[in-house]
Design an enzyme around this catalytic site. Structure first.
Site, PDB file in Angstrom:
ATOM      1  N   GLY A   9       0.843  -1.205   0.000  1.00 31.23           N
ATOM      2  CA  GLY A   9       0.000   0.000   0.000  1.00 31.23           C
ATOM      3  C   GLY A   9       0.872   1.246   0.000  1.00 31.23           C
ATOM      4  N   ASP A  53      -0.925  -7.460  -5.412  1.00 30.29           N
ATOM      5  CA  ASP A  53      -2.282  -7.455  -4.881  1.00 30.29           C
ATOM      6  C   ASP A  53      -2.288  -8.320  -3.624  1.00 30.29           C
ATOM      7  OD1 ASP A  53      -4.921  -7.753  -4.238  1.00 30.29           O
ATOM      8  OD2 ASP A  53      -5.580  -8.341  -6.244  1.00 30.29           O
ATOM      9  N   TYR A 143     -16.002   0.218   8.126  1.00 32.07           N
ATOM     10  CA  TYR A 143     -14.565   0.415   8.330  1.00 32.07           C
ATOM     11  C   TYR A 143     -14.167   0.102   9.777  1.00 32.07           C
ATOM     12  CZ  TYR A 143     -10.142   3.126   8.460  1.00 32.07           C
ATOM     13  OH  TYR A 143      -8.837   3.548   8.605  1.00 32.07           O
ATOM     14  N   LYS A 147     -11.681  -2.807  11.221  1.00 34.01           N
ATOM     15  CA  LYS A 147     -10.452  -2.474  11.956  1.00 34.01           C
ATOM     16  C   LYS A 147     -10.440  -3.131  13.344  1.00 34.01           C
ATOM     17  CE  LYS A 147      -7.970  -0.012   9.147  1.00 34.01           C
ATOM     18  NZ  LYS A 147      -6.638  -0.406   8.719  1.00 34.01           N
TER      19      LYS A 147
HETATM   20  P1  NAD Z   1      -4.788   5.113   1.043  1.00 32.32           P
HETATM   21  O1  NAD Z   1      -6.141   4.749   0.541  1.00 32.32           O
HETATM   22  O2  NAD Z   1      -4.251   6.456   0.720  1.00 32.32           O
HETATM   23  O3  NAD Z   1      -3.713   4.036   0.531  1.00 32.32           O
HETATM   24  C1  NAD Z   1      -3.992   2.665   0.513  1.00 32.32           C
HETATM   25  C2  NAD Z   1      -3.164   2.052  -0.616  1.00 32.32           C
HETATM   26  O4  NAD Z   1      -3.472   0.658  -0.656  1.00 32.32           O
HETATM   27  C3  NAD Z   1      -3.504   2.626  -1.995  1.00 32.32           C
HETATM   28  O5  NAD Z   1      -2.341   3.111  -2.630  1.00 32.32           O
HETATM   29  C4  NAD Z   1      -4.108   1.462  -2.750  1.00 32.32           C
HETATM   30  O6  NAD Z   1      -3.801   1.452  -4.134  1.00 32.32           O
HETATM   31  C5  NAD Z   1      -3.489   0.270  -2.019  1.00 32.32           C
HETATM   32  N1  NAD Z   1      -4.278  -0.948  -2.214  1.00 32.32           N
HETATM   33  C6  NAD Z   1      -5.623  -1.068  -2.320  1.00 32.32           C
HETATM   34  N2  NAD Z   1      -5.973  -2.339  -2.529  1.00 32.32           N
HETATM   35  C7  NAD Z   1      -4.816  -3.048  -2.550  1.00 32.32           C
HETATM   36  C8  NAD Z   1      -4.524  -4.427  -2.734  1.00 32.32           C
HETATM   37  N3  NAD Z   1      -5.488  -5.335  -2.966  1.00 32.32           N
HETATM   38  N4  NAD Z   1      -3.227  -4.821  -2.681  1.00 32.32           N
HETATM   39  C9  NAD Z   1      -2.225  -3.920  -2.472  1.00 32.32           C
HETATM   40  N5  NAD Z   1      -2.458  -2.600  -2.306  1.00 32.32           N
HETATM   41  C10 NAD Z   1      -3.730  -2.174  -2.347  1.00 32.32           C
HETATM   42  O7  NAD Z   1      -4.782   4.853   2.614  1.00 32.32           O
HETATM   43  P2  NAD Z   1      -3.866   5.557   3.719  1.00 32.32           P
HETATM   44  O8  NAD Z   1      -4.544   6.785   4.164  1.00 32.32           O
HETATM   45  O9  NAD Z   1      -2.470   5.611   3.257  1.00 32.32           O
HETATM   46  O10 NAD Z   1      -4.030   4.507   4.900  1.00 32.32           O
HETATM   47  C11 NAD Z   1      -3.083   3.486   5.144  1.00 32.32           C
HETATM   48  C12 NAD Z   1      -3.557   2.692   6.344  1.00 32.32           C
HETATM   49  O11 NAD Z   1      -3.713   3.555   7.476  1.00 32.32           O
HETATM   50  C13 NAD Z   1      -4.917   2.006   6.159  1.00 32.32           C
HETATM   51  O12 NAD Z   1      -4.906   0.782   6.846  1.00 32.32           O
HETATM   52  C14 NAD Z   1      -5.879   2.941   6.855  1.00 32.32           C
HETATM   53  O13 NAD Z   1      -7.015   2.288   7.311  1.00 32.32           O
HETATM   54  C15 NAD Z   1      -5.020   3.446   8.005  1.00 32.32           C
HETATM   55  N6  NAD Z   1      -5.481   4.737   8.538  1.00 32.32           N
HETATM   56  C16 NAD Z   1      -5.427   5.859   7.758  1.00 32.32           C
HETATM   57  C17 NAD Z   1      -5.884   7.073   8.289  1.00 32.32           C
HETATM   58  C18 NAD Z   1      -5.841   8.335   7.478  1.00 32.32           C
HETATM   59  O14 NAD Z   1      -6.361   9.365   7.942  1.00 32.32           O
HETATM   60  N7  NAD Z   1      -5.223   8.335   6.305  1.00 32.32           N
HETATM   61  C19 NAD Z   1      -6.384   7.119   9.597  1.00 32.32           C
HETATM   62  C20 NAD Z   1      -6.455   5.935  10.332  1.00 32.32           C
HETATM   63  C21 NAD Z   1      -5.980   4.738   9.802  1.00 32.32           C
HETATM   64  N1  SER Z   2      -9.064   8.980   8.569  1.00 30.23           N
HETATM   65  C1  SER Z   2      -9.785   7.756   8.522  1.00 30.23           C
HETATM   66  C2  SER Z   2     -11.060   7.891   7.778  1.00 30.23           C
HETATM   67  O1  SER Z   2     -11.614   8.968   7.814  1.00 30.23           O
HETATM   68  C3  SER Z   2     -10.063   7.268   9.936  1.00 30.23           C
HETATM   69  O2  SER Z   2      -9.400   6.074  10.098  1.00 30.23           O
HETATM   70  O3  SER Z   2     -11.501   6.939   7.226  1.00 30.23           O
END
Ligand code: NAD
Ligand code: SER
Length: 316
Positions: A9, A53, A143, A147
């Site tokens: 990711g 993937d 979601y 989680k």
């Molecule tokens: P994002 O959506 O920006 O990035 C996720 C990446 O995963 C994307 O680049 C996507 O192409 C890739 N992906 C999707 N399906 C896939 C697959 N089958 N195989 C491989 N890659 C795949 O998400 P993010 O904001 O970078 O979040 C990363 C993690 O942090 C996630 O687990 C998310 O739940 C967690 N998180 C994010 C936030 C936030 O505010 N961004 C907050 C809490 C938790």
């Molecule tokens: N920033 C995330 C969302 O809004 C929370 O995990 O989905």
């Protein structure tokens, strides 16, 4: 043994920044980026990249063996707003994707895993202020449910198979390098771009929706601090509460007005407002502070100033 890290990711909001720090710390050739999507130029050119993937276990196993990986950062997930639209796909990616990784750890010599959880594991029954590490967790979003299940699997694999799994409950993350990927807290990123382009933003949350948030440099620091902490100091194997700042859209709009003359923010709550009803306003992260010395560097004014400095002189 030297770390050989796979980031899954790596093209997303967190991955595209975390990987730069990991490569700087451990050496580019030791940190392999992977995603189903090609990353930006900096990530692509900065070290090895594999199209991978996570739902394809055979493909995953072959990448683990090709690079002799011993640590995984699993960031692939569907975030809250997208997960609500595609519940089955979200469960598949967020839970089955995690199980694919966890089940391949022992047979493939993976010693350490980072997997992020979220403030969305809390729900309507959770105390909203200074939410404790352990409290009522009754998530009512797709979601949040995925989680919370993920947290339980992390603790289970850590106990049953002795894998060193570490996790953080990230708050909403704010960053300028990469667009956010379909979350409810994304407004706090979009607002900066719209302020610079149009001096106006229509927010999809109510003006008084206070949520826990964090600036990306703090999120990257927290992740590395946690992963580099001595194992004996890690008392939580589900996921740690961590806190940065808490604010409502109107507080952010007020701060933005100090940097963009004439900026106006209007509010038109949509379906995403409902997703926040169970989420905390602020987080008690005293265990993270005690166990591995967590301390955020950015508050709302500092983060806003830094966002504008980077957006004005960087990408925009
Ligand atoms: P994002 O959506 O920006 O990035 C996720 C990446 O995963 C994307 O680049 C996507 O192409 C890739 N992906 C999707 N399906 C896939 C697959 N089958 N195989 C491989 N890659 C795949 O998400 P993010 O904001 O970078 O979040 C990363 C993690 O942090 C996630 O687990 C998310 O739940 C967690 N998180 C994010 C936030 C936030 O505010 N961004 C907050 C809490 C938790
Ligand atoms: N920033 C995330 C969302 O809004 C929370 O995990 O989905």
């Amino acid at each position: 043994m030297k770390e050989k890290i796979l980031v899954i990711g790596a093209s997303g909001q967190i991955g595209s920044e975390l990987i730069l720090k990991l490569r700087a710390n451990y050496g580019s050739e030791y940190v392999i980026a992977s995603d189903i999507k090609v990353p930006d130029y900096e990530v692509m050119e900065g070290g090895p990249f594999e199209l991978l993937d996570i739902l394809n276990k055979t493909q995953l196993e072959s990448v683990l063996s090709k690079y002799e990986i011993n640590q995984i950062y699993l960031l692939a997930a569907l975030l809250s707003a997208t997960a609500e639209k595609y519940p089955e796909a979200a469960w598949k990616l967020n839970v089955e994707g995690l199980l694919n990784v966890l089940s391949l750890c022992k047979p493939n010599g993976i010693e350490k895993v980072f997997w992020p959880s979220s403030i969305a594991i809390f729900g309507p029954g959770t105390p909203k202020e200074n939410t404790p590490q352990n409290t009522i967790m009754d998530p009512d979003t797709v979601y949040g449910i995925s989680k919370l299940a993920g947290e339980r699997w992390c603790e289970y694999y850590s106990r049953k198979e002795g894998i060193d799994i570490r996790s953080l409950r990230y708050p909403g993350l704010i960053s300028y390098k990469s667009s956010p990927g379909g979350g409810t807290t994304d407004y706090a990123v979009h607002i900066f771009y719209e302020a610079l382009k149009h001096r106006a933003y229509e927010c999809f949350l109510r003006e008084d929706t206070v949520l826990p948030m964090m600036y990306m440099p703090d999120a990257v620091t927290a992740t590395i601090l946690l992963m580099e902490a001595e194992s004996k100091n890690i008392s939580i194997r589900s996921s740690y509460n961590i806190s940065g700042m808490s604010f409502a859209p109107k507080d952010l709009a007020h701060e933005i007005k100090k940097h963009v003359t004439g900026f106006t923010c209007t509010y038109k709550p949509d379906i995403r407002q409902e997703l926040t009803t169970g989420w905390p306003k602020s987080i008690d992260d005293s265990i993270a502070k005690q166990d591995w010395g967590w301390k955020p560097a950015y508050d709302l004014p500092l983060m806003t100033k830094d966002m504008f400095e980077n957006l004005r002189f960087g990408k925009i």
